[in-house]
Write an enzyme that holds these catalytic residues in place. Sequence first.
Site, PDB file in Angstrom:
ATOM      1  N   ASP A 145      -8.886 -26.678  -6.600  1.00  0.00           N
ATOM      2  CA  ASP A 145      -9.874 -26.783  -7.681  1.00  0.00           C
ATOM      3  C   ASP A 145      -9.954 -28.202  -8.211  1.00  0.00           C
ATOM      4  O   ASP A 145     -11.031 -28.703  -8.532  1.00  0.00           O
ATOM      5  CB  ASP A 145      -9.543 -25.819  -8.826  1.00  0.00           C
ATOM      6  CG  ASP A 145     -10.185 -24.458  -8.617  1.00  0.00           C
ATOM      7  OD1 ASP A 145     -10.543 -24.152  -7.454  1.00  0.00           O
ATOM      8  OD2 ASP A 145     -10.341 -23.713  -9.591  1.00  0.00           O
ATOM      9  N   TYR A 149       2.493 -15.673  -6.085  1.00  0.00           N
ATOM     10  CA  TYR A 149       1.511 -14.645  -6.439  1.00  0.00           C
ATOM     11  C   TYR A 149       1.885 -13.261  -5.915  1.00  0.00           C
ATOM     12  O   TYR A 149       1.406 -12.260  -6.417  1.00  0.00           O
ATOM     13  CB  TYR A 149       0.116 -15.031  -5.917  1.00  0.00           C
ATOM     14  CG  TYR A 149      -0.491 -16.251  -6.597  1.00  0.00           C
ATOM     15  CD1 TYR A 149       0.158 -16.873  -7.665  1.00  0.00           C
ATOM     16  CD2 TYR A 149      -1.691 -16.785  -6.180  1.00  0.00           C
ATOM     17  CE1 TYR A 149      -0.378 -17.985  -8.283  1.00  0.00           C
ATOM     18  CE2 TYR A 149      -2.246 -17.900  -6.805  1.00  0.00           C
ATOM     19  CZ  TYR A 149      -1.577 -18.490  -7.849  1.00  0.00           C
ATOM     20  OH  TYR A 149      -2.113 -19.593  -8.471  1.00  0.00           O
ATOM     21  N   LYS A 153       7.721 -28.835  -3.731  1.00  0.00           N
ATOM     22  CA  LYS A 153       8.511 -29.251  -4.885  1.00  0.00           C
ATOM     23  C   LYS A 153       9.973 -29.150  -4.459  1.00  0.00           C
ATOM     24  O   LYS A 153      10.790 -28.422  -5.048  1.00  0.00           O
ATOM     25  CB  LYS A 153       8.158 -28.320  -6.071  1.00  0.00           C
ATOM     26  CG  LYS A 153       8.696 -28.763  -7.419  1.00  0.00           C
ATOM     27  CD  LYS A 153       8.000 -29.989  -8.001  1.00  0.00           C
ATOM     28  CE  LYS A 153       8.665 -30.381  -9.311  1.00  0.00           C
ATOM     29  NZ  LYS A 153       8.342 -31.748  -9.723  1.00  0.00           N
ATOM     30  N   ASP A 169      -3.958 -23.334  -4.827  1.00  0.00           N
ATOM     31  CA  ASP A 169      -4.948 -22.793  -5.762  1.00  0.00           C
ATOM     32  C   ASP A 169      -5.336 -23.884  -6.767  1.00  0.00           C
ATOM     33  O   ASP A 169      -6.522 -24.155  -7.022  1.00  0.00           O
ATOM     34  CB  ASP A 169      -4.314 -21.591  -6.485  1.00  0.00           C
ATOM     35  CG  ASP A 169      -5.328 -20.810  -7.294  1.00  0.00           C
ATOM     36  OD1 ASP A 169      -6.529 -21.084  -7.184  1.00  0.00           O
ATOM     37  OD2 ASP A 169      -4.904 -19.919  -8.059  1.00  0.00           O
ATOM     38  N   ASP A 198       3.475 -32.521  -8.119  1.00  0.00           N
ATOM     39  CA  ASP A 198       3.024 -33.220  -9.331  1.00  0.00           C
ATOM     40  C   ASP A 198       2.436 -34.581  -8.982  1.00  0.00           C
ATOM     41  O   ASP A 198       1.412 -35.004  -9.529  1.00  0.00           O
ATOM     42  CB  ASP A 198       4.168 -33.345 -10.356  1.00  0.00           C
ATOM     43  CG  ASP A 198       5.512 -33.699  -9.722  1.00  0.00           C
ATOM     44  OD1 ASP A 198       5.631 -33.623  -8.485  1.00  0.00           O
ATOM     45  OD2 ASP A 198       6.436 -34.060 -10.461  1.00  0.00           O
TER      46      ASP A 198
END
Length: 380
Positions: A266, A145, A206, A262, A238
Amino acid sequence: MKKYRVAVLAGDGIGPEVMREGLKVLRAVQSRFGINFEFHEVPVGWAGIDAAGKALPDKTLKECEEADAILFGSVGLPGRDPTLPKNERPERASLLYLRKHFELFANLRPVRLYPGLNHSCPLKESRFGSGIDIMVVRELTGGLYFGQPKKTEEYVVVDEEGSEGRRVFLRATDTMVITTEEIERIAHVGFEAARLRRKKLSSVDKANVLENGVLWRDVVTTVGKEYPDVQLEHVFVDNAAMQLMLNPSQYDVLLCENMFGDILSDEAAALAGSLGMLPSASLGETSELSGIRFGLYEPAGGSAPDIAGKNLANPIAQILSAALMLRYSFKEEAAACAIEAAVEKVIAQGWRTGDIASASEEGNRIGTTQMGDMIVAALG
Ligand code: NAD
């Protein structure tokens, strides 16, 4: 008696209603735990614009700077003044500004499915036999980000026939950068959080594809040596996303870089059934002078304009945010646990605000104020 100064920013929509209940509960724990809160209530969001012409008035910022922690409600009213530029709108001009101003680098989102609320979880009960109680710890200031360069540029493709076949495309670039220092400080927050819980930390990366992930895994492993009492495992992002749906009970603390956190926070939040049950904390550094870690504590949901002013909002997210403030900024673990136990007791007694009531629980429906009163009563 220990004294803490708290800037109270209730904000818009349901903010003031749920904040009233949060403060009621904090006042109720004061004498029992030998704590004295000094609350400084100041406007923010549209309430700030109405009071002083901007979403984060100077006086509000000053109160935050002088406080030990910020207790935040919610800001934003989508229907109000669409002509106000994005940068002046409450969400950007107050909340994002505060996160940046105070260098709040760690976001903590506990997700708990309380016994008695299984009906509000979208998963089959057989998937979460031993309950859901997960803390997502997200790095907030690095990663994809914020990495540079970040740009959109034109590039031209000319086919073999020459300029007749010239086509212009756009190429967007984001860069993922994370440093040892950033990983170390968020890892310490994660391990410390795990120590206060079930002592298991699942670090998400990852590393099979990204250089960032390899560094993340190395640094978290090294920091983990300082916490031999915490069980550390590494999980690819994943797989973490899939496991959250298949077997969420296996997780205690999920430690994530910014973008992964992020998304996963959620996904995990959906398991708790209602935004009204979800608190959050954004933490900065610990002051060497006072030993207090500065933080901003707020419900995960927004200003819920659809139910504002109707005594319908669930105040539990705000009340649990106050408990997080006691735990992470003030190290008042006993008082934090007492609030959480009171919430659990009231849920177990069957009391429900509309967002967490099943069809068969209509008779147990109570409003925002009554839920706050019940929790105070349960504190004893
Ligand atoms: P929202 O979170 O306000 O509401 C989404 C849904 O969840 C609504 O149906 C609402 O009634 C329900 N809900 C939320 N909190 C609840 C509670 N405590 N009890 C019962 N039900 C609850 O999201 P939205 O409608 O997309 O956004 C409304 C405004 O809030 C927007 O202006 C948005 O920008 C802002 N917002 C602010 C924050 C913040 O201040 N941190 C976060 C998210 C959204």
